[in-house]
Design an enzyme around this catalytic site. Structure first.
Site, mmCIF file in Angstrom:
data_model
loop_
_atom_site.group_PDB
_atom_site.id
_atom_site.type_symbol
_atom_site.label_atom_id
_atom_site.label_comp_id
_atom_site.label_asym_id
_atom_site.label_seq_id
_atom_site.Cartn_x
_atom_site.Cartn_y
_atom_site.Cartn_z
ATOM 1 N N ASP A 145 0.879 -1.173 0.000
ATOM 2 C CA ASP A 145 0.000 0.000 0.000
ATOM 3 C C ASP A 145 0.918 1.225 0.000
ATOM 4 O OD1 ASP A 145 -1.553 2.162 0.738
ATOM 5 O OD2 ASP A 145 -2.529 1.127 2.404
ATOM 6 N N GLY A 163 -9.738 4.467 -5.637
ATOM 7 C CA GLY A 163 -8.429 3.837 -5.828
ATOM 8 C C GLY A 163 -7.336 4.416 -4.956
ATOM 9 N N VAL A 164 -6.158 4.522 -5.534
ATOM 10 C CA VAL A 164 -5.014 4.987 -4.755
ATOM 11 C C VAL A 164 -5.190 6.465 -4.371
ATOM 12 C CG1 VAL A 164 -3.556 5.530 -6.776
ATOM 13 C CG2 VAL A 164 -2.492 4.888 -4.630
ATOM 14 N N ASP A 165 -5.826 7.223 -5.226
ATOM 15 C CA ASP A 165 -6.112 8.644 -4.949
ATOM 16 C C ASP A 165 -6.951 8.779 -3.669
ATOM 17 O OD1 ASP A 165 -6.261 11.373 -5.399
ATOM 18 O OD2 ASP A 165 -7.713 11.240 -7.039
ATOM 19 N N SER A 210 -2.900 4.366 -14.002
ATOM 20 C CA SER A 210 -3.888 4.093 -15.074
ATOM 21 C C SER A 210 -4.373 2.643 -15.149
ATOM 22 C CB SER A 210 -3.371 4.503 -16.463
ATOM 23 O OG SER A 210 -3.460 5.901 -16.633
ATOM 24 N N THR A 211 -3.841 1.739 -14.309
ATOM 25 C CA THR A 211 -4.228 0.324 -14.469
ATOM 26 C C THR A 211 -5.425 -0.092 -13.630
ATOM 27 O OG1 THR A 211 -2.739 -0.571 -12.762
ATOM 28 C CG2 THR A 211 -1.839 -0.303 -14.989
ATOM 29 N N GLY A 212 -6.056 0.872 -12.948
ATOM 30 C CA GLY A 212 -7.259 0.581 -12.167
ATOM 31 C C GLY A 212 -8.487 1.094 -12.889
ATOM 32 N N TYR A 268 -8.882 3.527 -14.749
ATOM 33 C CA TYR A 268 -8.625 3.997 -16.122
ATOM 34 C C TYR A 268 -8.355 2.873 -17.128
ATOM 35 C CZ TYR A 268 -8.687 8.966 -14.715
ATOM 36 O OH TYR A 268 -9.046 10.217 -14.272
HETATM 37 N N1 AR6 Z 1 -1.408 1.651 -2.911
HETATM 38 C C1 AR6 Z 1 -0.873 1.325 -4.099
HETATM 39 N N2 AR6 Z 1 -1.606 1.051 -5.196
HETATM 40 C C2 AR6 Z 1 -2.955 1.119 -5.076
HETATM 41 C C3 AR6 Z 1 -3.610 1.464 -3.869
HETATM 42 C C4 AR6 Z 1 -2.769 1.737 -2.746
HETATM 43 N N3 AR6 Z 1 -3.267 2.082 -1.555
HETATM 44 N N4 AR6 Z 1 -4.961 1.430 -4.088
HETATM 45 C C5 AR6 Z 1 -5.132 1.069 -5.381
HETATM 46 N N5 AR6 Z 1 -3.942 0.866 -5.973
HETATM 47 P P1 AR6 Z 1 -6.492 3.585 -9.664
HETATM 48 P P2 AR6 Z 1 -6.140 4.942 -12.252
HETATM 49 C C6 AR6 Z 1 -3.597 0.465 -7.360
HETATM 50 O O1 AR6 Z 1 -7.865 3.173 -10.018
HETATM 51 O O2 AR6 Z 1 -6.408 3.692 -12.984
HETATM 52 C C7 AR6 Z 1 -9.299 7.524 -9.103
HETATM 53 O O3 AR6 Z 1 -10.658 7.603 -8.806
HETATM 54 C C8 AR6 Z 1 -4.661 -0.227 -8.182
HETATM 55 O O4 AR6 Z 1 -4.682 -1.631 -7.883
HETATM 56 O O5 AR6 Z 1 -6.222 4.071 -8.298
HETATM 57 O O6 AR6 Z 1 -4.951 5.781 -12.673
HETATM 58 C C9 AR6 Z 1 -8.689 8.854 -9.507
HETATM 59 O O7 AR6 Z 1 -9.311 9.935 -8.830
HETATM 60 C C10 AR6 Z 1 -4.154 0.014 -9.598
HETATM 61 O O8 AR6 Z 1 -3.200 -0.969 -9.968
HETATM 62 O O9 AR6 Z 1 -5.954 4.757 -10.662
HETATM 63 C C11 AR6 Z 1 -8.963 8.912 -10.973
HETATM 64 O O10 AR6 Z 1 -10.269 9.380 -11.240
HETATM 65 C C12 AR6 Z 1 -3.421 1.352 -9.490
HETATM 66 O O11 AR6 Z 1 -3.324 1.644 -8.101
HETATM 67 C C13 AR6 Z 1 -8.851 7.466 -11.402
HETATM 68 O O12 AR6 Z 1 -9.118 6.695 -10.237
HETATM 69 C C14 AR6 Z 1 -4.141 2.492 -10.178
HETATM 70 O O13 AR6 Z 1 -5.530 2.357 -9.986
HETATM 71 C C15 AR6 Z 1 -7.463 7.129 -11.849
HETATM 72 O O14 AR6 Z 1 -7.445 5.815 -12.347
#
Ligand code: AR6
Length: 181
Positions: free
Chosen positions: A10, A32-34, A121-123, A125
């Protein structure tokens, strides 16, 4: 010798000079991570994001901005915006490369030593994970070779699928100057 470390975990728990956030153009948080970064980092991060919005109206796709990390163990959060995958027909690979490159360059300009990236971008997006990992490793190897300040980059994989992909392809990026562990 510079180092790339691939770990599962994390990113909000990683104690580095800067963690990178996979944000959106509004900089107002999301899932997600945000979501995790804003939740655990506290209100100070959002306050600084709002100041950046007032000044420059958010953050473009592929660009990066920096705030405090609030209550997190890191010192800074570098917020970048990856592309939304739309069949690969809208420059997604270049935009993802820009997100990694501009985040790294911002860390260099702050003279940071250690930076941790999520799998941008792998979540939500939906960028294909294998292709995204190739872009991430290629771009960061290039930048580490050019840069002065950053000595270590950590790729923090949250899901097993990403961890496996990074472990599988890391051998393709080995060089004399960068150790990948
Ligand atoms: N630590 C590390 N990686 C994580 C965590 C964490 N705590 N939580 C999730 N991930 P995403 P995106 C991974 O969806 O695809 C948001 O709503 C997750 O498994 O967080 O760039 C933003 O506000 C995945 O592999 O980001 C944007 O609107 C990776 O982080 C949108 O999502 C990215 O997944 C961005 O989408």
């Amino acid at each position: 010798m510079k180092t790339i470390r691939i770990i599962k975990g994390d990113i909000t728990q990683v104690a580095v000079d800067a963690i990178v956030n996979a944000a959106n153009t509004s900089l107002l948080g999301g899932g997600g991570v945000d979501g995790a970064i804003h939740r655990k980092g506290g209100a100070e991060i959002l306050e600084e994001c709002q100041k950046i919005r007032a000044k420059q109206g958010g953050c473009g796709v592929g660009e990066a901005v920096v705030t405090t990390a609030g209550n997190l163990p890191a010192q800074y959060v570098i917020h970048t915006v990856g592309p939304t995958w739309r069949k690969g027909e809208n420059n997604e690979a270049i935009l993802l490369e820009n997100a990694y490159r501009n985040s790294f360059k911002l860390a260099e300009s702050l003279q940071l030593k250690t930076v941790a990236f999520p799998n941008i971008s792998t979540g939500v997006y939906r960028f294909p994970k294998q292709a995204a990992a190739q872009v991430a490793l290629r771009t960061i190897c290039e930048e580490l070779n050019k840069g002065q300040s950053v000595q270590e980059v950590i790729f923090v994989c949250f899901d097993d699928e990403n961890l496996k992909i990074y472990q599988e392809i890391k051998a393709d990026f080995l060089s004399q100057d960068i150790e990948i562990m």
